[in-house]
Structures are given as structure tokens and as C-alpha cells.
Design a protein around this motif. Structure first.
Motif, PDB file in Angstrom:
ATOM      1  N   GLU A   1       0.826  -1.218   0.000  1.00  0.00           N
ATOM      2  CA  GLU A   1       0.000   0.000   0.000  1.00  0.00           C
ATOM      3  C   GLU A   1       0.856   1.262   0.000  1.00  0.00           C
ATOM      4  OE1 GLU A   1      -3.317  -0.366  -0.368  1.00  0.00           O
ATOM      5  OE2 GLU A   1      -2.790  -2.477  -0.525  1.00  0.00           O
ATOM      6  N   VAL A   2       1.968   1.237  -0.708  1.00  0.00           N
ATOM      7  CA  VAL A   2       2.900   2.380  -0.689  1.00  0.00           C
ATOM      8  C   VAL A   2       2.566   3.368  -1.812  1.00  0.00           C
ATOM      9  CG1 VAL A   2       4.805   1.179   0.460  1.00  0.00           C
ATOM     10  CG2 VAL A   2       4.566   0.987  -2.009  1.00  0.00           C
ATOM     11  N   HIS A   3       1.273   3.666  -1.955  1.00  0.00           N
ATOM     12  CA  HIS A   3       0.831   4.470  -3.107  1.00  0.00           C
ATOM     13  C   HIS A   3       1.416   5.878  -3.116  1.00  0.00           C
ATOM     14  CE1 HIS A   3      -1.827   1.228  -4.175  1.00  0.00           C
ATOM     15  NE2 HIS A   3      -2.286   1.206  -2.944  1.00  0.00           N
ATOM     16  N   ARG A   4       1.365   6.546  -1.967  1.00  0.00           N
ATOM     17  CA  ARG A   4       1.892   7.910  -1.917  1.00  0.00           C
ATOM     18  C   ARG A   4       3.400   7.915  -2.165  1.00  0.00           C
ATOM     19  NH1 ARG A   4       4.644  11.301   1.213  1.00  0.00           N
ATOM     20  NH2 ARG A   4       4.030  13.487   1.272  1.00  0.00           N
ATOM     21  N   THR A   5       4.090   6.996  -1.483  1.00  0.00           N
ATOM     22  CA  THR A   5       5.548   6.927  -1.616  1.00  0.00           C
ATOM     23  C   THR A   5       5.942   6.645  -3.056  1.00  0.00           C
ATOM     24  OG1 THR A   5       5.612   6.048   0.636  1.00  0.00           O
ATOM     25  CG2 THR A   5       7.625   5.836  -0.672  1.00  0.00           C
ATOM     26  N   ALA A   6       5.325   5.622  -3.656  1.00  0.00           N
ATOM     27  CA  ALA A   6       5.662   5.249  -5.037  1.00  0.00           C
ATOM     28  C   ALA A   6       5.336   6.392  -5.993  1.00  0.00           C
ATOM     29  CB  ALA A   6       4.904   3.982  -5.432  1.00  0.00           C
ATOM     30  N   GLY A   7       4.241   7.097  -5.723  1.00  0.00           N
ATOM     31  CA  GLY A   7       3.865   8.219  -6.573  1.00  0.00           C
ATOM     32  C   GLY A   7       4.906   9.326  -6.517  1.00  0.00           C
ATOM     33  N   LYS A   8       5.401   9.601  -5.310  1.00  0.00           N
ATOM     34  CA  LYS A   8       6.413  10.653  -5.163  1.00  0.00           C
ATOM     35  C   LYS A   8       7.725  10.227  -5.822  1.00  0.00           C
ATOM     36  CE  LYS A   8       8.766  13.764  -2.105  1.00  0.00           C
ATOM     37  NZ  LYS A   8       8.744  14.610  -0.942  1.00  0.00           N
ATOM     38  N   VAL A   9       8.083   8.939  -5.646  1.00  0.00           N
ATOM     39  CA  VAL A   9       9.305   8.422  -6.273  1.00  0.00           C
ATOM     40  C   VAL A   9       9.221   8.591  -7.790  1.00  0.00           C
ATOM     41  CG1 VAL A   9      10.556   6.265  -6.802  1.00  0.00           C
ATOM     42  CG2 VAL A   9       9.951   6.824  -4.430  1.00  0.00           C
ATOM     43  N   ALA A  10       8.097   8.201  -8.376  1.00  0.00           N
ATOM     44  CA  ALA A  10       7.944   8.285  -9.840  1.00  0.00           C
ATOM     45  C   ALA A  10       7.992   9.743 -10.305  1.00  0.00           C
ATOM     46  CB  ALA A  10       6.625   7.627 -10.257  1.00  0.00           C
ATOM     47  N   GLU A  11       7.337  10.612  -9.550  1.00  0.00           N
ATOM     48  CA  GLU A  11       7.320  12.045  -9.900  1.00  0.00           C
ATOM     49  C   GLU A  11       8.741  12.616  -9.877  1.00  0.00           C
ATOM     50  OE1 GLU A  11       4.521  14.194  -7.317  1.00  0.00           O
ATOM     51  OE2 GLU A  11       6.017  15.799  -7.233  1.00  0.00           O
ATOM     52  N   LEU A  12       9.505  12.266  -8.833  1.00  0.00           N
ATOM     53  CA  LEU A  12      10.882  12.772  -8.745  1.00  0.00           C
ATOM     54  C   LEU A  12      11.737  12.211  -9.876  1.00  0.00           C
ATOM     55  CD1 LEU A  12      11.387  12.706  -4.878  1.00  0.00           C
ATOM     56  CD2 LEU A  12      11.494  14.729  -6.342  1.00  0.00           C
ATOM     57  N   LEU A  13      11.608  10.905 -10.147  1.00  0.00           N
ATOM     58  CA  LEU A  13      12.416  10.300 -11.218  1.00  0.00           C
ATOM     59  C   LEU A  13      12.130  11.005 -12.554  1.00  0.00           C
ATOM     60  CD1 LEU A  13      12.140   6.474 -10.368  1.00  0.00           C
ATOM     61  CD2 LEU A  13      14.125   7.959 -10.012  1.00  0.00           C
ATOM     62  N   ARG A  14      10.871  11.331 -12.790  1.00  0.00           N
ATOM     63  CA  ARG A  14      10.531  12.052 -14.030  1.00  0.00           C
ATOM     64  C   ARG A  14      11.161  13.445 -14.028  1.00  0.00           C
ATOM     65  NH1 ARG A  14       5.251   9.675 -13.148  1.00  0.00           N
ATOM     66  NH2 ARG A  14       5.203   7.775 -14.405  1.00  0.00           N
ATOM     67  N   SER A  15      11.131  14.096 -12.867  1.00  0.00           N
ATOM     68  CA  SER A  15      11.695  15.454 -12.790  1.00  0.00           C
ATOM     69  C   SER A  15      13.212  15.434 -12.995  1.00  0.00           C
ATOM     70  CB  SER A  15      11.339  16.108 -11.445  1.00  0.00           C
ATOM     71  OG  SER A  15      12.168  15.593 -10.407  1.00  0.00           O
ATOM     72  N   PHE A  16      13.861  14.298 -12.707  1.00  0.00           N
ATOM     73  CA  PHE A  16      15.312  14.195 -12.913  1.00  0.00           C
ATOM     74  C   PHE A  16      15.651  14.009 -14.396  1.00  0.00           C
ATOM     75  CE2 PHE A  16      15.479  11.694  -8.623  1.00  0.00           C
ATOM     76  CZ  PHE A  16      15.206  12.849  -7.927  1.00  0.00           C
ATOM     77  N   GLY A  17      14.643  13.683 -15.200  1.00  0.00           N
ATOM     78  CA  GLY A  17      14.897  13.426 -16.617  1.00  0.00           C
ATOM     79  C   GLY A  17      15.275  11.985 -16.913  1.00  0.00           C
TER      80      GLY A  17
END
Ligand code: NI
Length: 388
Positions: free
Chosen positions: A30-46
Motif C-alpha cells: 500500500e505504498v501508493h503515496r511513496t511510489a507516486g512521489k518516487v515516480a514524480e521525482l524520477l521524471r523530474s530528474f529526466g
């Protein structure tokens, strides 16, 4: 390559991610928020590719180096889940959810791998592809197994894989590792003992299930002390002994026993499973009772491949002056083992200083360890796939 200067610069940012994860712990898959933030940051890194939903809630990021002359792919893994523990640190960024806590430092692991991903995406000073793996459900759900079962290794072409865990009791800035078995296989057993219940004042008309189960608990201790080679590691712990009632004058019909088995060697594991069944069934039979044994295999042994362990040590030595290459194996278990069963790699401990042990309500990840851990992750990519 000491601690990379970039990680000193990034430390406030990585620390802020870590404390945000710490405040918002999530359990198992149930790590939905965490995984969402991880994915968002990875995208922001390019990152060149970011895929969510691997192994239910796992996230994978792909970072291509400046060149790719040989098709090399190195995987780096962190875990994202917390524990069902009531936090007792009193920290300003303590868990906002009573009963859930990052008490194993997976908040730190995730933040350090994010820091490494940011650096690798900025610099790309390597020849090949880095795959950053963020897994759910390390604490009992088998998230690593689920990501492997989802075809992650094949889909991203991972050729070797590296993981890390912080370790209380090791100085901050130090590393420890060993070749071969580092952490144990963790299995569970349940035994239902059935006798003949009745009035405690008429024991001769019963088959006293409590007495039978007590004999089984004692006899199970002969496995470690009398059956397994003393030079091999084994733990057999019976942790639950439950009768049906709490009466003082009822002999129960059934007793439930539950416990765990820890081993470092598949032959010992098979042997112990057989002995538990034989001891429980035959001890019960000796008293005219029966025992039904359910033995459940859990996380396998975490095995560090020899060459990859040497690479991990080389990188750790470049980051830190304190590297123990022959740490004692631990009887805890780790589901990174499923990834190491698929691809050669290594798992290393990172010093967390003189803190409470992991899984304790007063535990906290030490943010001073971040530059060391992030440098090691990034170094594994740069050293295994040197820029062409
Ligand atoms: Ni952990």
C-alpha cells in the motif's frame, strides 16, 4: 572517489525527501503515496523511462549513460515500505500515522537511491544503462519476489543488481559485507496438536493436548542442538503456544504452535523441515494425540556472488575508509534475495551509528549516512560501466 561532492550539495534536498517519507509511512504493497512521489521525482530528474506498477506498486527508472557500447545494464534497488509500529522517537518529523513507522530505515534507502538517480541523470558519466528499482513490501509481503515475477529483470535487461541496508551499531560512514550467505532464509511453521479435551480433574479421561504440545516444543529444540552440524547455522524458535480457552480447569481439545526457522543452507533447510514434521507427528502419536504440521517457505537465503561482492567492496573503499569485507552473517531475512536468485549481485550494510536497532520504536535513520550510501549506489554504476 571519496563521497561525491554533489551529494554534499544535494544533502538538504535528499534529507527533505527522507523526512517526508518518514512522516508518511505506508505498509506492504500500500505504498501508493511513496511510489507516486518516487515516480514524480524520477521524471523530474529526466530519467529516460519511469514505469510504475511493477510488482503491484514497485517503480523502476531507466537512466542511459552518455554511451552504450556494450549493452551493459546495472540495477540498483531500494525498498519503500514501513512497519506496523507505534513510533516513539518524538522527532519533529515523526510518523503522522499512529501505528505505522519507518522503523527499518527504508525511508533512507529510498531517499539515497533517489539522490543517486538524480546525480546519474545529471552526469551520465557511464557506458551503459542504470536501472533504479524501488520495491514495495519488503517487510513480509515479498515485494521483491513480485517484481521479479512481473518480469522486471527481462523487461529492463538487468544483468547484475545491488542493494543496501542501513545497520545500527556500525559507525556512520562505514560499510560491511561478506561474500556468500549474508542473511538467512526465513520459514514459518504452524502445528495444530489435537488430543482429547475434558475436565481438568479427570485427566485420565482425556489426552492432555497441553502436555503433548509442551513435549513437542521441548523436542523441537533437539533439532538445533542434536541434529544439525554445529558448524552450520540454524534457528528453530517456537513463538506461539495457544490453547482454545483461558480456563484453569479445562484440558483443551487443540493447541496451536507457531514458530520460525532460519537457515543459511538449502540442505539444512530441507532437513529441518523434515525433522519438525517427524518430531511433531511422532511425539503426538506417542501420547495418542495427532499433530498436523504446515511448513511455509519464506524469503530465501541472501547470497552475495563472489565477483559482485568484490566490486561492491571496491566501490565502498573508494567512498569510505571503513569497510569490513567479512562481516558475520545475520539470521534476519531480506527479500532482495529473490533478485539475487535471478541475477548476480551483492547486498551491503551501511553504518547507521549508535541508534536503536531496526524494528524498534525509537529507531531512526541517520541522515549523515546519506552521502555515503548515495555515493556507493552511484559508484556501482560508474565503476561497473566506466565511461567510454
Ligand atoms: Ni529493512
Amino acid at each position: 572517489m571519496p563521497v561525491k561532492n554533489r551529494f554534499a550539495e544535494l544533502l538538504p534536498e535528499i534529507t527533505a525527501w527522507r523526512r517526508d517519507f518518514h512522516e508518511n509511512p505506508e505498509l506492504l504493497f500500500e505504498v501508493h503515496r511513496t511510489a507516486g512521489k518516487v515516480a514524480e521525482l524520477l521524471r523530474s530528474f529526466g530519467c529516460d523511462e519511469v514505469v510504475e506498477g511493477i510488482g503491484r506498486t514497485g517503480v523502476v527508472g531507466v537512466i542511459k549513460g552518455k554511451t552504450d557500447t556494450a549493452g551493459r545494464v546495472v540495477g540498483l534497488r531500494a525498498d519503500m515500505d514501513a512497519l506496523p509500529i507505534l513510533e516513539a522517537t518524538g522527532l519533529p518529523y515523526a510518523s503522522k500515522t499512529p501505528g505505522k513507522m519507518h522503523a527499518c530505515g527504508h525511508d533512507g534507502h529510498t531517499a539515497m537511491l533517489l539522490g543517486a538517480a538524480k546525480y546519474l541523470a545529471e552526469t551520465r558519466q557511464f557506458d551503459g544503462t542504470a536501472v533504479v528499482i524501488f520495491q514495495p513490501a519488503e517487510e513480509g509481503g515479498g515485494g521483491g519476489r513480485e517484481m521479479v515475477a512481473d518480469g522486471m529483470m527481462e523487461r529492463f535487461g538487468v544483468q547484475e543488481v545491488y542493494g543496501m541496508h542501513n545497520w545500527p551499531g556500525l559507525p556512520v560512514g562505514s560499510f560491511a559485507i561478506r561474500e556468500g550467505a549474508l542473511m538467512a532464509a526465513a520459514d514459518q511453521f504452524e502445528i495444530v496438536v489435537t488430543g482429547k479435551g475434558g475436565h481438568a480433574a479427570k485427566p485420565h479421561e482425556t489426552i492432555d493436548t497441553t502436555l503433548v504440545a509442551a513435549h513437542i516444543v521441548v523436542a523441537l529444540q533437539s533439532i538445533a542442538s542434536r541434529n544439525v552440524d554445529p558448524l552450520k547455522q540454524v534457528v528453530v524458535s517456537t513463538c506461539t503456544f495457544r490453547t482454545e480457552s483461558e480456563a484453569h480447569n479445562v484440558i483443551p481439545q487443540t493447541v496451536l504452535l507457531k514458530g520460525t526457522v532460519r537457515t543459511m543452507d538449502p540442505a539444512v533447510q530441507d532437513f529441518v523441515e523434515g525433522r519438525i514434521k517427524a518430531i511433531a507427528e511422532n511425539t503426538a502419536a506417542a501420547f495418542g494425540a495427532t499433530a498436523a504440521v504446515n511448513y511455509m517457505r519464506g524469503y530465501p537465503v541472501t547470497v552475495n556472488a563472489p565477483d559482485n561482492t568484490a566490486y561492491a567492496i571496491d566501490v565502498a573503499k573508494k567512498v569510505s575508509g571503513q569497510v569490513n569485507p567479512d562481516v558475520a552473517p545475520q539470521m534476519g531475512a531480506e527479500d532482495f534475495s529473490y533478485m539475487l536468485n535471478e541475477r548476480p549481485g551483492a547486498y551491503i550494510f551501511l553504518g547507521n551509528g549508535d541508534t536503536a536497532m531496526v524494528h524498534h520504536p525509537a529507531y531512526n535513520f541517520d541522515d549523515n549516512a546519506i552521502p555515503f550510501g548515495a555515493s556507493w549506489y552511484a559508484g556501482m554504476v560508474e565503476e561497473r560501466m566506466p565511461a567510454a
